[in-house]
Design an enzyme around this catalytic site. Structure first.
Site, PDB file in Angstrom:
ATOM      1  N   ARG A 191       0.879  -1.177   0.000  1.00  0.00           N
ATOM      2  CA  ARG A 191       0.000   0.000   0.000  1.00  0.00           C
ATOM      3  C   ARG A 191       0.912   1.221   0.000  1.00  0.00           C
ATOM      4  O   ARG A 191       2.046   1.175   0.466  1.00  0.00           O
ATOM      5  CB  ARG A 191      -0.907   0.013   1.230  1.00  0.00           C
ATOM      6  CG  ARG A 191      -1.831  -1.194   1.363  1.00  0.00           C
ATOM      7  CD  ARG A 191      -2.639  -1.088   2.657  1.00  0.00           C
ATOM      8  NE  ARG A 191      -3.598  -2.182   2.804  1.00  0.00           N
ATOM      9  CZ  ARG A 191      -3.367  -3.309   3.474  1.00  0.00           C
ATOM     10  NH1 ARG A 191      -2.188  -3.489   4.068  1.00  0.00           N
ATOM     11  NH2 ARG A 191      -4.293  -4.256   3.569  1.00  0.00           N
ATOM     12  N   LYS A 216      -2.233  -1.793   7.864  1.00  0.00           N
ATOM     13  CA  LYS A 216      -3.674  -1.699   8.090  1.00  0.00           C
ATOM     14  C   LYS A 216      -4.147  -2.845   8.989  1.00  0.00           C
ATOM     15  O   LYS A 216      -3.797  -4.003   8.765  1.00  0.00           O
ATOM     16  CB  LYS A 216      -4.400  -1.766   6.745  1.00  0.00           C
ATOM     17  CG  LYS A 216      -5.879  -1.458   6.814  1.00  0.00           C
ATOM     18  CD  LYS A 216      -6.473  -1.411   5.421  1.00  0.00           C
ATOM     19  CE  LYS A 216      -7.950  -1.089   5.456  1.00  0.00           C
ATOM     20  NZ  LYS A 216      -8.529  -1.028   4.093  1.00  0.00           N
ATOM     21  N   HIS A 280      -2.008   2.133  -5.950  1.00  0.00           N
ATOM     22  CA  HIS A 280      -2.754   0.929  -5.575  1.00  0.00           C
ATOM     23  C   HIS A 280      -2.974   0.019  -6.782  1.00  0.00           C
ATOM     24  O   HIS A 280      -3.173  -1.182  -6.623  1.00  0.00           O
ATOM     25  CB  HIS A 280      -4.099   1.308  -4.940  1.00  0.00           C
ATOM     26  CG  HIS A 280      -4.503   0.392  -3.825  1.00  0.00           C
ATOM     27  ND1 HIS A 280      -3.823   0.324  -2.633  1.00  0.00           N
ATOM     28  CD2 HIS A 280      -5.511  -0.523  -3.733  1.00  0.00           C
ATOM     29  CE1 HIS A 280      -4.396  -0.576  -1.845  1.00  0.00           C
ATOM     30  NE2 HIS A 280      -5.408  -1.110  -2.490  1.00  0.00           N
ATOM     31  N   ARG A 283      -0.376  -2.541  -6.708  1.00  0.00           N
ATOM     32  CA  ARG A 283      -0.684  -3.596  -5.723  1.00  0.00           C
ATOM     33  C   ARG A 283      -1.716  -4.570  -6.300  1.00  0.00           C
ATOM     34  O   ARG A 283      -1.587  -5.787  -6.162  1.00  0.00           O
ATOM     35  CB  ARG A 283      -1.202  -2.943  -4.442  1.00  0.00           C
ATOM     36  CG  ARG A 283      -1.662  -3.909  -3.345  1.00  0.00           C
ATOM     37  CD  ARG A 283      -1.994  -3.104  -2.094  1.00  0.00           C
ATOM     38  NE  ARG A 283      -2.877  -3.809  -1.174  1.00  0.00           N
ATOM     39  CZ  ARG A 283      -2.469  -4.612  -0.202  1.00  0.00           C
ATOM     40  NH1 ARG A 283      -1.182  -4.841  -0.041  1.00  0.00           N
ATOM     41  NH2 ARG A 283      -3.333  -5.183   0.620  1.00  0.00           N
ATOM     42  N   HIS A 306      -4.417  -9.094   3.986  1.00  0.00           N
ATOM     43  CA  HIS A 306      -5.873  -9.007   4.093  1.00  0.00           C
ATOM     44  C   HIS A 306      -6.356  -9.777   5.324  1.00  0.00           C
ATOM     45  O   HIS A 306      -5.880 -10.884   5.594  1.00  0.00           O
ATOM     46  CB  HIS A 306      -6.553  -9.587   2.854  1.00  0.00           C
ATOM     47  CG  HIS A 306      -6.438  -8.708   1.647  1.00  0.00           C
ATOM     48  ND1 HIS A 306      -6.646  -9.162   0.355  1.00  0.00           N
ATOM     49  CD2 HIS A 306      -6.141  -7.384   1.530  1.00  0.00           C
ATOM     50  CE1 HIS A 306      -6.469  -8.163  -0.489  1.00  0.00           C
ATOM     51  NE2 HIS A 306      -6.170  -7.088   0.191  1.00  0.00           N
ATOM     52  N   TYR A 315      -9.755 -10.691  -6.810  1.00  0.00           N
ATOM     53  CA  TYR A 315      -8.811 -10.918  -7.904  1.00  0.00           C
ATOM     54  C   TYR A 315      -9.181 -12.126  -8.753  1.00  0.00           C
ATOM     55  O   TYR A 315      -8.731 -12.239  -9.887  1.00  0.00           O
ATOM     56  CB  TYR A 315      -7.389 -11.046  -7.348  1.00  0.00           C
ATOM     57  CG  TYR A 315      -6.979  -9.796  -6.623  1.00  0.00           C
ATOM     58  CD1 TYR A 315      -6.770  -8.607  -7.322  1.00  0.00           C
ATOM     59  CD2 TYR A 315      -6.850  -9.769  -5.232  1.00  0.00           C
ATOM     60  CE1 TYR A 315      -6.428  -7.439  -6.662  1.00  0.00           C
ATOM     61  CE2 TYR A 315      -6.505  -8.611  -4.562  1.00  0.00           C
ATOM     62  CZ  TYR A 315      -6.306  -7.449  -5.286  1.00  0.00           C
ATOM     63  OH  TYR A 315      -5.989  -6.286  -4.632  1.00  0.00           O
TER      64      TYR A 315
END
Length: 351
Positions: A191, A216, A280, A283, A306, A315
């Site tokens: 990120r 995150k 992003h 990414r 995640h 994805y």
């Protein structure tokens, strides 16, 4: 024309009445203007945030709300976002006691503030989340959390660059520092916040690992450092000699995310890439290319950091390798015609 001044910490331009009128017209809903005539005959514009009008009682409630969020261990970015959303909301209804605010007030605020200002659906969803949490903290107003609904999340597929476009992008980025930054974002799937907070001692080039700290969700994770960018990184580190952060701004401080976006845009133009590309996007491309290379979703989830597998599942909709391998019935028919071409005497040719 306007130019950025690091010394002044802002944009500047020669004074002209037409420029003043243009700026006021563009920013009239967001800022208040004052003029300083103390510098000879020149004038300078002082940009001030649009002031909030909040009663002392409500200010105390908002301060308590911040303490409440800190007690629940919300991240600094979440606390700041929720504070601004709630402070604007409370200021808008400053003449109405908090205990008398209802769901209708929330709806009207969205209609009169969010929609005209063009706020995104994600910001509106975040606002509803902030209101619900504020209600939980207050425990006494007339807003019903159960019937307070977030708008449906927009399910856009992420923009992805092809593997060839990634190479073209890096080749078109001539500045060594810029190329190292873009290569690091893509090769590690970072990120933008993770990139600008990445410290030198988080890089273990010998073991080919990158440690991402406190990302995150307050999580740490290790990522494989691509062998192919090690020469580039060594060249960059020896040339620029960053002391604390992998990418450093002025005086060794944190590099600006806006600067990354700016030179990324220029690199895309130089590479002839027409897609809308952000940090992003790199990414997203990293994750998609891993999936296309046959890497299991569970590992991709871990590499991206995640919390939920559902986030990584997006994805699968981007690649759809099996789905895209299905042949169109038109192609099947045309192929059959050419494979079994009929000769004039009625015989079938397989040539």
């Amino acid at each position: 024309m306007f130019a950025w001044s690091p010394q002044l910490g802002g944009w500047h331009s020669n004074f002209h009445e037409t420029k003043i009128r243009t700026i006021e017209k563009l920013l009239k809903d967001d800022v208040q203007f004052g003029y300083d005539r103390s510098i000879g005959k020149e004038k300078t514009i002082k940009k001030q945030a649009k002031s909030r009008v909040i009663s002392d009682k409500n200010k105390e409630e908002i301060r308590g709300f911040i303490r409440f969020m800190k007690g629940r261990r919300y991240s600094d970015s979440s606390i700041n976002a929720y504070f601004n959303l709630i402070a604007d909301f409370v200021s808008y209804y400053n003449d109405i006691p908090l205990e008398k605010l209802t769901n209708k007030n929330v709806d009207l605020y969205i209609e009169h503030e969010f929609v005209p200002r063009g706020y995104s659906i994600s910001t509106q969803r975040q606002f509803i989340g902030a209101v619900k949490l504020f209600n939980t903290y207050l425990g006494y107003n007339s807003i019903d959390n159960i019937t307070l609904r977030r708008p449906k999340k927009t399910n856009y597929l992420p923009e992805v660059l092809s593997k060839e476009e990634i190479i073209d992008l890096l080749r078109a980025t001539k500045n060594l520092k810029h190329r190292a930054i873009l290569a690091m974002i893509y090769s590690a799937g970072l990120r933008i916040s993770e990139l600008i907070n990445l410290r030198i001692y988080h890089l273990d080039i010998d073991r080919q690992q990158v440690l991402v700290k406190n990302s995150k969700g307050r999580k740490d994770r290790n990522i494989i450092l691509a062998k192919s960018i090690v020469p580039l990184l060594n060249n960059y580190l020896m040339t620029y000699k960053p002391k604390v952060y992998f990418a450093e701004g002025y005086n060794g401080g944190v590099y600006s995310a806006g600067s990354v976006r700016k030179f990324l845009k220029k690199s895309c133009e130089a590479a002839g890439i027409k897609k809308h590309v952000t940090p992003h996007t790199l990414r997203h491309s990293y994750a998609t290319h891993l999936l296309e290379n046959g890497i299991d979703l569970r590992y991709i989830q871990e590499l991206l950091g995640h919390s939920r597998p559902e986030t990584t599942m997006i994805y699968t909709h981007v690649t759809k390798k099996d789905l895209l391998a299905i042949e169109s019935p038109l192609d099947t028919m045309v192929k059959k015609i050419f494979e079994n071409k009929e000769l004039p005497d009625g015989r079938i040719s397989n040539n």
